[in-house]
Write a protein that holds these residues in place. Structure first.
Motif, PDB file in Angstrom:
ATOM      1  N   ILE A 144       7.059  -0.134   5.969  1.00 30.54           N
ATOM      2  CA  ILE A 144       8.322  -1.163   5.839  1.00 30.54           C
ATOM      3  C   ILE A 144       9.165  -0.259   4.647  1.00 30.54           C
ATOM      4  O   ILE A 144      10.516  -0.843   4.673  1.00 30.54           O
ATOM      5  CB  ILE A 144       8.036  -2.338   4.867  1.00 30.54           C
ATOM      6  CG1 ILE A 144       6.863  -2.375   3.592  1.00 30.54           C
ATOM      7  CG2 ILE A 144       7.150  -3.186   6.095  1.00 30.54           C
ATOM      8  CD1 ILE A 144       7.944  -2.497   2.391  1.00 30.54           C
ATOM      9  N   GLY A 145       9.053   0.889   4.087  1.00 31.02           N
ATOM     10  CA  GLY A 145      10.007   1.681   3.340  1.00 31.02           C
ATOM     11  C   GLY A 145       9.303   2.948   3.075  1.00 31.02           C
ATOM     12  O   GLY A 145       8.160   3.235   3.174  1.00 31.02           O
ATOM     13  N   PHE A 146      10.421   3.627   2.389  1.00 33.07           N
ATOM     14  CA  PHE A 146       9.797   5.128   1.923  1.00 33.07           C
ATOM     15  C   PHE A 146      10.904   5.727   0.780  1.00 33.07           C
ATOM     16  O   PHE A 146      11.993   5.329   0.717  1.00 33.07           O
ATOM     17  CB  PHE A 146       9.736   6.112   2.769  1.00 33.07           C
ATOM     18  CG  PHE A 146      10.641   6.435   3.825  1.00 33.07           C
ATOM     19  CD1 PHE A 146      11.575   7.472   3.626  1.00 33.07           C
ATOM     20  CD2 PHE A 146      10.972   5.720   4.947  1.00 33.07           C
ATOM     21  CE1 PHE A 146      12.890   7.699   4.578  1.00 33.07           C
ATOM     22  CE2 PHE A 146      12.253   5.816   5.961  1.00 33.07           C
ATOM     23  CZ  PHE A 146      13.171   6.852   5.501  1.00 33.07           C
ATOM     24  N   ILE A 147      10.454   6.830   0.067  1.00 38.15           N
ATOM     25  CA  ILE A 147      11.229   7.573  -0.431  1.00 38.15           C
ATOM     26  C   ILE A 147      10.639   9.090  -0.156  1.00 38.15           C
ATOM     27  O   ILE A 147       9.725   9.239  -0.235  1.00 38.15           O
ATOM     28  CB  ILE A 147      10.774   7.636  -2.286  1.00 38.15           C
ATOM     29  CG1 ILE A 147      11.210   6.047  -2.552  1.00 38.15           C
ATOM     30  CG2 ILE A 147      11.807   8.458  -3.127  1.00 38.15           C
ATOM     31  CD1 ILE A 147      11.028   5.835  -4.104  1.00 38.15           C
ATOM     32  N   ASN A 148      11.904   9.996  -0.143  1.00 34.56           N
ATOM     33  CA  ASN A 148      11.529  11.236   0.191  1.00 34.56           C
ATOM     34  C   ASN A 148      12.413  12.195  -0.964  1.00 34.56           C
ATOM     35  O   ASN A 148      13.430  11.664  -1.182  1.00 34.56           O
ATOM     36  CB  ASN A 148      11.461  11.630   1.640  1.00 34.56           C
ATOM     37  CG  ASN A 148      12.817  11.614   2.139  1.00 34.56           C
ATOM     38  OD1 ASN A 148      13.785  12.152   1.822  1.00 34.56           O
ATOM     39  ND2 ASN A 148      12.965  10.577   3.221  1.00 34.56           N
TER      40      ASN A 148
ATOM     41  N   PHE B 169       7.079  12.668  -0.374  1.00 36.79           N
ATOM     42  CA  PHE B 169       7.423  11.742   0.664  1.00 36.79           C
ATOM     43  C   PHE B 169       6.372  10.522   0.676  1.00 36.79           C
ATOM     44  O   PHE B 169       5.380  10.534   1.136  1.00 36.79           O
ATOM     45  CB  PHE B 169       7.345  12.328   2.201  1.00 36.79           C
ATOM     46  CG  PHE B 169       8.110  11.658   3.178  1.00 36.79           C
ATOM     47  CD1 PHE B 169       8.027  10.210   3.492  1.00 36.79           C
ATOM     48  CD2 PHE B 169       9.133  12.092   3.911  1.00 36.79           C
ATOM     49  CE1 PHE B 169       8.892   9.685   4.479  1.00 36.79           C
ATOM     50  CE2 PHE B 169       9.887  11.568   4.693  1.00 36.79           C
ATOM     51  CZ  PHE B 169      10.031  10.218   5.051  1.00 36.79           C
ATOM     52  N   LEU B 170       6.813   9.434   0.003  1.00 37.77           N
ATOM     53  CA  LEU B 170       6.075   8.540  -0.359  1.00 37.77           C
ATOM     54  C   LEU B 170       6.100   7.175   0.688  1.00 37.77           C
ATOM     55  O   LEU B 170       7.506   6.533   0.643  1.00 37.77           O
ATOM     56  CB  LEU B 170       6.210   7.910  -1.803  1.00 37.77           C
ATOM     57  CG  LEU B 170       5.334   6.691  -2.377  1.00 37.77           C
ATOM     58  CD1 LEU B 170       3.946   7.343  -2.140  1.00 37.77           C
ATOM     59  CD2 LEU B 170       5.726   6.226  -3.648  1.00 37.77           C
TER      60      LEU B 170
ATOM     61  N   TYR C 162       0.858  -1.202  -0.231  1.00 35.75           N
ATOM     62  CA  TYR C 162      -0.059  -0.019   0.154  1.00 35.75           C
ATOM     63  C   TYR C 162       0.979   1.206   0.099  1.00 35.75           C
ATOM     64  O   TYR C 162       1.864   1.251   0.777  1.00 35.75           O
ATOM     65  CB  TYR C 162      -0.988  -0.039   1.273  1.00 35.75           C
ATOM     66  CG  TYR C 162      -1.641   1.274   1.433  1.00 35.75           C
ATOM     67  CD1 TYR C 162      -2.522   1.488   0.525  1.00 35.75           C
ATOM     68  CD2 TYR C 162      -1.605   1.950   2.491  1.00 35.75           C
ATOM     69  CE1 TYR C 162      -3.416   2.735   0.761  1.00 35.75           C
ATOM     70  CE2 TYR C 162      -2.525   3.165   2.685  1.00 35.75           C
ATOM     71  CZ  TYR C 162      -3.260   3.511   1.790  1.00 35.75           C
ATOM     72  OH  TYR C 162      -4.342   4.597   1.913  1.00 35.75           O
ATOM     73  N   LEU C 163       0.595   2.157  -0.930  1.00 38.73           N
ATOM     74  CA  LEU C 163       1.544   3.230  -1.075  1.00 38.73           C
ATOM     75  C   LEU C 163       0.873   4.433  -0.726  1.00 38.73           C
ATOM     76  O   LEU C 163      -0.255   4.707  -1.586  1.00 38.73           O
ATOM     77  CB  LEU C 163       2.291   3.329  -2.693  1.00 38.73           C
ATOM     78  CG  LEU C 163       3.008   2.140  -2.801  1.00 38.73           C
ATOM     79  CD1 LEU C 163       3.348   1.654  -4.118  1.00 38.73           C
ATOM     80  CD2 LEU C 163       4.490   2.005  -1.969  1.00 38.73           C
ATOM     81  N   ARG C 164       1.073   5.397   0.109  1.00 35.20           N
ATOM     82  CA  ARG C 164       0.541   6.609   0.269  1.00 35.20           C
ATOM     83  C   ARG C 164       1.686   7.815   0.736  1.00 35.20           C
ATOM     84  O   ARG C 164       2.846   7.509   0.979  1.00 35.20           O
ATOM     85  CB  ARG C 164      -0.295   6.442   1.537  1.00 35.20           C
ATOM     86  CG  ARG C 164       0.586   5.900   2.896  1.00 35.20           C
ATOM     87  CD  ARG C 164      -0.454   5.674   3.934  1.00 35.20           C
ATOM     88  NE  ARG C 164       0.164   5.425   5.391  1.00 35.20           N
ATOM     89  CZ  ARG C 164       1.019   6.009   5.832  1.00 35.20           C
ATOM     90  NH1 ARG C 164       1.220   7.417   5.687  1.00 35.20           N
ATOM     91  NH2 ARG C 164       1.643   5.565   7.111  1.00 35.20           N
ATOM     92  N   ASN C 165       1.059   9.057   0.843  1.00 35.37           N
ATOM     93  CA  ASN C 165       1.943  10.066   1.137  1.00 35.37           C
ATOM     94  C   ASN C 165       2.179  10.250   2.652  1.00 35.37           C
ATOM     95  O   ASN C 165       1.077   9.738   3.408  1.00 35.37           O
ATOM     96  CB  ASN C 165       1.425  11.294   0.888  1.00 35.37           C
ATOM     97  CG  ASN C 165       1.583  11.564  -0.518  1.00 35.37           C
ATOM     98  OD1 ASN C 165       0.600  11.745  -1.230  1.00 35.37           O
ATOM     99  ND2 ASN C 165       2.662  11.679  -0.973  1.00 35.37           N
ATOM    100  N   ALA C 166       3.146  10.445   3.139  1.00 35.91           N
ATOM    101  CA  ALA C 166       3.336  10.357   4.635  1.00 35.91           C
ATOM    102  C   ALA C 166       2.632  11.442   5.613  1.00 35.91           C
ATOM    103  O   ALA C 166       2.336  12.522   5.029  1.00 35.91           O
ATOM    104  CB  ALA C 166       5.100  10.808   4.904  1.00 35.91           C
TER     105      ALA C 166
END
Length: 163
Positions: A57-61, A47-48, A5-9
């Protein structure tokens, strides 16, 4: 592999993101809790978050700039960031070590790239270590040059993707 599941922080995500950051990055290269909280507060669109089974479990910013200077340490605190700028600078791409090797980073990056395209960004820039150059090339990034940055006392390589 569990579904992602992908969402903004949101601000409530900062502590868990910090735990992942310090668990995955070596030495001084990990961002502080304060830097992560600042990135979420100032640019949540960049910030995903990746979740599986209700756990982050992870992120990109990232931040955005008119002119990209990859060795600019102040930019890691979003000094000079402008959400309207066309160039994206990724600061962290990280998956919890317990969940690495499952394809989550690729799913996370593909969603991130899609979101940046939808926001009409022109380029995505990142720095990585030697061992990740091939991975990013596989994702569509082009190698630019060794970086002048010595962030965390490490050697880095600059990469770019034109959107």
């Amino acid at each position: 592999m569990s579904s992602l599941y992908l969402r903004n922080a949101t601000p409530a995500d900062a502590r868990r993101c910090y735990e992942i950051e310090i668990g995955a990055y070596e030495g001084d290269e990990a961002a502080t809790l304060e830097k992560i909280a600042t990135r979420i507060a100032q640019y949540p669109e960049g910030f995903l978050i990746a979740e599986t089974e209700g756990q982050i479990i992870g992120f990109i910013n990232c931040g955005c700039a008119q002119v990209v200077q990859m060795s600019d340490e102040a930019f890691k605190e979003l000094v000079g960031h402008s959400s309207d700028a066309p160039n994206v600078v990724i600061m962290s791409v990280v998956v919890d070590p317990l969940h690495q090797g499952k394809g989550y980073a690729l799913q996370l990056m593909n969603e991130f790239i899609g979101r940046m395209r939808a926001m009409h960004k022109q380029t995505i820039h990142l720095m990585c270590k030697d061992r990740h150059v091939g991975l990013y090339e596989h994702m569509g990034y082009r190698y630019v040059q060794p970086s002048a940055s010595d962030h965390g006392g490490m050697a880095w390589h600059e990469m770019i993707m034109v959107l």
